[in-house]
Scaffold this motif. Structure first.
Motif, PDB file in Angstrom:
ATOM      1  N   UNK A   1       0.801  -1.238   0.000  1.00  0.00           N
ATOM      2  CA  UNK A   1       0.000   0.000   0.000  1.00  0.00           C
ATOM      3  C   UNK A   1       0.832   1.286   0.000  1.00  0.00           C
ATOM      4  N   UNK A   2       1.910   1.277  -0.738  1.00  0.00           N
ATOM      5  CA  UNK A   2       2.756   2.469  -0.802  1.00  0.00           C
ATOM      6  C   UNK A   2       2.727   3.105  -2.190  1.00  0.00           C
ATOM      7  N   UNK A   3       2.096   2.430  -3.160  1.00  0.00           N
ATOM      8  CA  UNK A   3       1.985   3.061  -4.474  1.00  0.00           C
ATOM      9  C   UNK A   3       0.612   3.702  -4.590  1.00  0.00           C
ATOM     10  N   UNK A   4       0.388   4.410  -5.677  1.00  0.00           N
ATOM     11  CA  UNK A   4      -0.941   4.991  -5.896  1.00  0.00           C
ATOM     12  C   UNK A   4      -1.668   4.214  -6.993  1.00  0.00           C
ATOM     13  N   UNK A   5      -1.156   3.037  -7.343  1.00  0.00           N
ATOM     14  CA  UNK A   5      -1.690   2.280  -8.474  1.00  0.00           C
ATOM     15  C   UNK A   5      -2.531   1.107  -7.972  1.00  0.00           C
ATOM     16  N   UNK A   6      -3.826   1.148  -8.306  1.00  0.00           N
ATOM     17  CA  UNK A   6      -4.758   0.098  -7.894  1.00  0.00           C
ATOM     18  C   UNK A   6      -5.659  -0.239  -9.076  1.00  0.00           C
ATOM     19  N   UNK A   7      -5.715  -1.519  -9.469  1.00  0.00           N
ATOM     20  CA  UNK A   7      -6.690  -1.914 -10.488  1.00  0.00           C
ATOM     21  C   UNK A   7      -8.054  -2.044  -9.814  1.00  0.00           C
ATOM     22  N   UNK A   8      -9.091  -1.624 -10.509  1.00  0.00           N
ATOM     23  CA  UNK A   8     -10.437  -1.736  -9.964  1.00  0.00           C
ATOM     24  C   UNK A   8     -11.039  -3.055 -10.452  1.00  0.00           C
TER      25      UNK A   8
END
Ligand code: FE
Length: 131
Positions: free
Chosen positions: A88-95
């Motif tokens: 949880x340190x990146x801002x990249x999340x697939x929905x």
């Protein structure tokens, strides 16, 4: 060992929603491409963190009168906030929503399966009418 079919749940038993929601037009025209959307967490958003997320969604179509289903697509959802700095340190999340297109001359059943890394396998289906 459980029967493989018993591993797929179809009703929710925890607060967040896991059942894949299939959205297609009520009726489609023969051989005309139509859009299929599958969402996990449509009504109540499913968490998407490094520790708890939807890993994949698979989509199948069983044409009426045929013996076996066809695989429409497999979608790996691979970004869940992790980076070289840790969870949880990146801002990249697939929905957990996928969209694809399909054309068919036959009616049948669209089936979706999904996998939550914590809550296991889920499935749903929807009839497709062709005019
Ligand atoms: Fe979950």
């Amino acid at each position: 060992m459980s029967d493989f079919n018993e591993l797929f749940k179809t009703a929710d038993w925890v607060q967040e929603k896991h059942v894949p929601v299939i959205e297609v037009p009520e009726k489609i025209k023969k051989d005309e491409p139509m859009k299929i959307t599958v969402t996990v967490g449509k009504e109540i958003a499913h968490p998407n963190t490094t520790e708890h997320h939807i890993e994949w969604i698979s989509l199948f179509f069983q044409p009426e009168g045929e013996k076996f289903p066809h695989t429409i697509g497999r979608f790996n959802l691979s970004a869940h906030g992790a980076s070289a700095e840790g969870p949880n340190t990146s801002t990249i999340y697939t929905d957990s929503e996928i969209v694809c297109k399909l054309k068919t001359s036959k009616p049948g059943t669209i089936m979706a399966t999904s996998c939550c890394n914590i809550h296991g396998l889920w499935s749903s289906s929807k009839q497709l009418k062709v005019e």
